[in-house]
Design an enzyme around this catalytic site. Structure first.
Site, mmCIF file in Angstrom:
data_model
loop_
_atom_site.group_PDB
_atom_site.id
_atom_site.type_symbol
_atom_site.label_atom_id
_atom_site.label_comp_id
_atom_site.label_asym_id
_atom_site.label_seq_id
_atom_site.Cartn_x
_atom_site.Cartn_y
_atom_site.Cartn_z
ATOM 1 N N HIS A 183 0.774 -1.330 -0.184
ATOM 2 C CA HIS A 183 -0.090 -0.060 0.027
ATOM 3 C C HIS A 183 0.898 1.414 0.024
ATOM 4 O O HIS A 183 1.654 1.238 0.828
ATOM 5 C CB HIS A 183 -0.890 -0.013 1.234
ATOM 6 C CG HIS A 183 -2.249 -0.706 1.020
ATOM 7 N ND1 HIS A 183 -3.522 -0.602 1.569
ATOM 8 C CD2 HIS A 183 -2.313 -2.024 0.200
ATOM 9 C CE1 HIS A 183 -4.158 -1.097 1.083
ATOM 10 N NE2 HIS A 183 -3.690 -2.424 0.434
ATOM 11 N N TYR A 226 -9.605 5.388 7.071
ATOM 12 C CA TYR A 226 -9.675 6.243 8.434
ATOM 13 C C TYR A 226 -10.838 7.039 8.414
ATOM 14 O O TYR A 226 -10.123 8.252 7.693
ATOM 15 C CB TYR A 226 -8.351 6.530 9.122
ATOM 16 C CG TYR A 226 -7.308 5.415 9.491
ATOM 17 C CD1 TYR A 226 -7.226 4.598 10.585
ATOM 18 C CD2 TYR A 226 -6.453 5.048 8.126
ATOM 19 C CE1 TYR A 226 -6.154 3.771 10.673
ATOM 20 C CE2 TYR A 226 -5.352 4.167 8.384
ATOM 21 C CZ TYR A 226 -5.320 3.387 9.612
ATOM 22 O OH TYR A 226 -4.253 2.631 9.879
ATOM 23 N N LYS A 246 0.120 -0.249 14.864
ATOM 24 C CA LYS A 246 1.569 -0.237 15.155
ATOM 25 C C LYS A 246 1.840 -1.450 16.251
ATOM 26 O O LYS A 246 3.016 -1.671 16.539
ATOM 27 C CB LYS A 246 1.919 1.010 16.071
ATOM 28 C CG LYS A 246 2.033 2.331 15.109
ATOM 29 C CD LYS A 246 3.521 2.328 14.412
ATOM 30 C CE LYS A 246 3.246 3.026 13.060
ATOM 31 N NZ LYS A 246 3.355 2.505 11.878
ATOM 32 N N PRO A 281 -5.087 0.810 18.203
ATOM 33 C CA PRO A 281 -4.642 0.292 16.972
ATOM 34 C C PRO A 281 -4.866 1.202 15.706
ATOM 35 O O PRO A 281 -4.401 0.785 14.781
ATOM 36 C CB PRO A 281 -5.775 -0.810 16.793
ATOM 37 C CG PRO A 281 -7.017 -0.444 17.606
ATOM 38 C CD PRO A 281 -6.481 0.199 19.067
ATOM 39 N N TYR A 284 3.757 6.161 9.862
ATOM 40 C CA TYR A 284 3.012 5.303 9.558
ATOM 41 C C TYR A 284 3.557 4.191 8.691
ATOM 42 O O TYR A 284 3.316 3.091 8.905
ATOM 43 C CB TYR A 284 1.699 5.770 8.727
ATOM 44 C CG TYR A 284 0.572 4.879 8.438
ATOM 45 C CD1 TYR A 284 -0.414 4.985 9.229
ATOM 46 C CD2 TYR A 284 0.583 3.944 7.519
ATOM 47 C CE1 TYR A 284 -1.366 3.965 9.321
ATOM 48 C CE2 TYR A 284 -0.328 3.133 7.257
ATOM 49 C CZ TYR A 284 -1.486 3.107 7.992
ATOM 50 O OH TYR A 284 -2.610 2.262 8.034
HETATM 51 P P1 FAD Z 1 0.329 -11.779 21.577
HETATM 52 O O1 FAD Z 1 -0.179 -12.006 20.100
HETATM 53 O O2 FAD Z 1 -0.628 -11.300 22.358
HETATM 54 O O3 FAD Z 1 0.907 -13.267 21.937
HETATM 55 C C1 FAD Z 1 0.992 -13.432 23.096
HETATM 56 C C2 FAD Z 1 1.034 -15.021 23.361
HETATM 57 O O4 FAD Z 1 1.291 -15.500 24.672
HETATM 58 C C3 FAD Z 1 -0.422 -15.502 23.159
HETATM 59 O O5 FAD Z 1 -0.237 -16.490 22.270
HETATM 60 C C4 FAD Z 1 -0.926 -16.111 24.510
HETATM 61 O O6 FAD Z 1 -1.657 -17.041 24.385
HETATM 62 C C5 FAD Z 1 0.379 -16.341 25.209
HETATM 63 N N1 FAD Z 1 0.168 -16.384 26.645
HETATM 64 C C6 FAD Z 1 -0.300 -15.271 27.174
HETATM 65 N N2 FAD Z 1 -0.400 -15.672 28.723
HETATM 66 C C7 FAD Z 1 0.484 -16.622 28.990
HETATM 67 C C8 FAD Z 1 1.056 -17.391 29.881
HETATM 68 N N3 FAD Z 1 0.791 -17.168 31.089
HETATM 69 N N4 FAD Z 1 1.588 -18.641 29.637
HETATM 70 C C9 FAD Z 1 2.047 -18.802 28.344
HETATM 71 N N5 FAD Z 1 1.614 -18.078 27.184
HETATM 72 C C10 FAD Z 1 0.763 -16.930 27.579
HETATM 73 N N6 FAD Z 1 -2.988 -4.456 16.571
HETATM 74 C C11 FAD Z 1 -2.758 -3.937 15.152
HETATM 75 O O7 FAD Z 1 -1.763 -3.189 14.746
HETATM 76 N N7 FAD Z 1 -4.028 -3.893 14.507
HETATM 77 C C12 FAD Z 1 -5.179 -4.419 15.215
HETATM 78 O O8 FAD Z 1 -6.204 -4.423 14.506
HETATM 79 C C13 FAD Z 1 -5.060 -5.138 16.058
HETATM 80 N N8 FAD Z 1 -6.255 -5.856 16.913
HETATM 81 C C14 FAD Z 1 -5.914 -6.349 18.013
HETATM 82 C C15 FAD Z 1 -7.115 -7.139 18.598
HETATM 83 C C16 FAD Z 1 -7.097 -7.664 19.851
HETATM 84 C C17 FAD Z 1 -8.076 -8.471 20.518
HETATM 85 C C18 FAD Z 1 -5.564 -7.768 20.452
HETATM 86 C C19 FAD Z 1 -5.476 -8.399 22.010
HETATM 87 C C20 FAD Z 1 -4.646 -7.065 19.864
HETATM 88 C C21 FAD Z 1 -4.812 -6.444 18.567
HETATM 89 N N9 FAD Z 1 -3.825 -5.627 17.921
HETATM 90 C C22 FAD Z 1 -3.870 -5.188 16.887
HETATM 91 C C23 FAD Z 1 -2.418 -5.607 18.442
HETATM 92 C C24 FAD Z 1 -1.427 -6.853 17.826
HETATM 93 O O9 FAD Z 1 -2.163 -7.721 17.441
HETATM 94 C C25 FAD Z 1 -0.355 -7.241 19.100
HETATM 95 O O10 FAD Z 1 0.316 -5.980 19.153
HETATM 96 C C26 FAD Z 1 0.382 -8.609 18.662
HETATM 97 O O11 FAD Z 1 -0.344 -9.684 18.754
HETATM 98 C C27 FAD Z 1 1.482 -8.580 19.669
HETATM 99 O O12 FAD Z 1 2.180 -9.627 19.460
HETATM 100 P P2 FAD Z 1 2.781 -10.679 20.863
HETATM 101 O O13 FAD Z 1 3.151 -11.720 20.112
HETATM 102 O O14 FAD Z 1 3.524 -9.550 21.753
HETATM 103 O O15 FAD Z 1 1.482 -10.642 21.634
HETATM 104 C C1 PHB Z 2 -6.581 -4.031 10.200
HETATM 105 O O1 PHB Z 2 -6.419 -4.355 8.947
HETATM 106 O O2 PHB Z 2 -6.931 -4.912 11.142
HETATM 107 C C2 PHB Z 2 -6.118 -2.764 10.712
HETATM 108 C C3 PHB Z 2 -5.517 -1.893 9.554
HETATM 109 C C4 PHB Z 2 -5.337 -0.651 10.210
HETATM 110 C C5 PHB Z 2 -5.388 -0.201 11.582
HETATM 111 C C6 PHB Z 2 -5.765 -1.094 12.454
HETATM 112 C C7 PHB Z 2 -6.258 -2.437 11.875
HETATM 113 O O3 PHB Z 2 -4.865 0.966 12.044
#
Ligand code: FAD
Ligand code: PHB
Length: 394
Positions: A76, A205, A301, A297, A389
């Site tokens: 994009h 957005y 980021k 979100p 961005y």
């Molecule tokens: P996570 O993806 O949360 O992974 C952590 C892992 O640790 C999980 O698999 C969990 O099951 C595991 N875990 C937790 N506790 C324990 C434990 N005690 N013991 C063992 N394992 C454990 N970001 C965007 O940019 N756009 C979005 O649209 C967006 N939507 C999101 C929606 C939701 C509901 C959430 C929660 C986050 C969203 N995010 C979004 C943020 C983005 O998905 C996260 O920043 C990203 O997943 C971070 O990755 P991570 O590996 O740090 O954490």
């Molecule tokens: C998404 O595609 O889920 C998405 C895109 C842009 C954002 C957040 C989420 O800022």
């Protein structure tokens, strides 16, 4: 039954941060074991982020897992910003000397990382209950957990807590050395995934007096839409028809007119929060990703920030194992926080610019409008937005 295992780096959490760290360490000859609370199917089914910065794409490529993202991801070069129905394009590439973002779902990133870890014999212990780190202030930390009726002890040299916001890693750092910075927003995002062609080829957005709306996509047949909702709204108050109707009302007329609706295949509400825990390390425990910080979100980021943490942490661990360099490990927290706070600022700024805040006065609304007008009229301000961005350098 009980069993003792041994590794160099014990990784708590098999989300994108934990998987990517494990993959990078493996390629550098460093052994790790991932301990994940959920089942693999559950982790794979989570619908989350969708926009990858070039830095993350480069990391995936270097880690040998970038092939499908390169083939199937959608580059994009711009994003659309709307305010009360008027659309404006931010020319990301034109404003950043040719940079871009890649639309490729977090679900797919996770799938690619699991496939690579499996192919290389990586150990990922899912469905692990009661994971608990011990002795993190010593050179011989370990984890305990229970899995399928067996009690485990995992001896290691370092613990990487990549276990998300609700994980156990952050809580292991004593309160006396940890500072929490937090801002909770008075609304959430209701997200819908649908097997329909996206309304626009670029992400929209939209700030509207009824609330924020976002049109995103995963591929030419799969759309991801969000609307701002009060934080206490129950999901069952939002049958598909109501969602589509509300989304249409918040979109510019030309987008609303061409929106193709269909049954939701996933629907969820995410609260919006800014959160940072400092420092990111204590003794031999290191936090990375959502375990240490959350961004709202707006700006996409969260996943990208998890990746830049993994970049710094993997560099520090590789430095330690190759040259006995302790300084990079000690410096990890400060180095990562420098970039984290910039992404926190940007995500907060975009959230403020694009949402309706219930507590805002008419003055606040005029200021928001003025900020938007200034942005769309000022190439310098747009360049600053575009620079953030597409992702600040690592
Ligand atoms: P996570 O993806 O949360 O992974 C952590 C892992 O640790 C999980 O698999 C969990 O099951 C595991 N875990 C937790 N506790 C324990 C434990 N005690 N013991 C063992 N394992 C454990 N970001 C965007 O940019 N756009 C979005 O649209 C967006 N939507 C999101 C929606 C939701 C509901 C959430 C929660 C986050 C969203 N995010 C979004 C943020 C983005 O998905 C996260 O920043 C990203 O997943 C971070 O990755 P991570 O590996 O740090 O954490
Ligand atoms: C998404 O595609 O889920 C998405 C895109 C842009 C954002 C957040 C989420 O800022």
């Amino acid at each position: 039954m009980s069993e003792t295992l041994k590794t160099q780096v014990a990784i708590i959490g098999g989300g994108p941060a934990g998987l990517l760290l494990s993959q990078i360490l493996h390629l550098a000859g460093i052994d790790s074991v991932i301990v994940e609370r959920q089942s693999r199917d559950y982790v794979m089914a989570r619908i989350r982020a969708g926009v990858l910065e070039q830095g993350l794409v480069d990391m995936l490529t270097a880690a040998g897992v970038g092939e499908r993202a390169a083939a199937e991801g959608l580059p994009h070069h711009g994003v659309q910003l709307a305010f009360e129905g008027e659309m404006h394009r931010i020319d990301l590439s034109g404003l950043t000397g040719g940079k871009q973002v890649l639309v490729y779902g977090q679900t797919e990133v996770t799938r690619d990382l699991y496939a690579a870890r499996d192919a290389m014999g990586g150990v990922i212990l899912d469905e692990a209950a009661d994971v608990t780190p011990y002795d993190i202030e010593t050179d011989t930390p370990y984890l305990t957990f229970t899995r399928h009726g067996t009690d485990y002890r995992l001896d290691c040299q370092f613990v990487a807590a990549c276990d998300g916001y609700h994980g156990v890693g952050r809580r292991t750092i004593p309160e006396r050395v940890q500072r929490i910075f937090e801002k909770v927003y008075p609304f959430g995002w209701l997200g819908v995934l649908s097997r329909t062609p996206p309304v626009h080829e670029e992400i929209i957005y939209a700030n509207h007096s009824r609330g924020f709306a976002l049109c995103s996509l995963r591929n030419p047949q799969l759309s991801r839409y969000y609307i701002q909702v009060p934080v206490d709204t129950p999901l069952d108050a939002w049958p598909d028809d109501r969602f589509w109707e509300e989304l249409k009302r918040r979109l510019p007329a030309e987008a609303a007119a061409t929106l193709v609706t269909g049954p939701s295949i996933e629907k969820s509400i995410a609260p919006l929060r800014s959160f940072v825990a400092e420092p990111l390390s204590h003794g031999r425990l290191f936090l990375a990703g959502d375990a240490a910080h959350i961004v709202p979100p707006t700006g996409a980021k969260g996943l990208n920030l998890a990746a830049s943490d993994v970049n710094y942490l993997s560099e520090a661990l590789i430095g330690y194992y190759r040259n006995g360099d302790e300084a990079a490990l000690t410096g990890y927290s400060e180095r990562a926080l420098n970039r984290i706070w910039k992404a926190e600022r940007f995500s907060w700024w975009m959230t403020k610019l694009m949402h309706q805040f219930p507590e805002d006065s008419e003055f606040d609304r005029r200021i928001q409008r003025a900020e938007f007008d200034f942005l769309i009229g000022s190439p310098a301000y747009q360049a600053a937005m575009a620079e953030n961005y597409v992702g600040l350098p690592y």
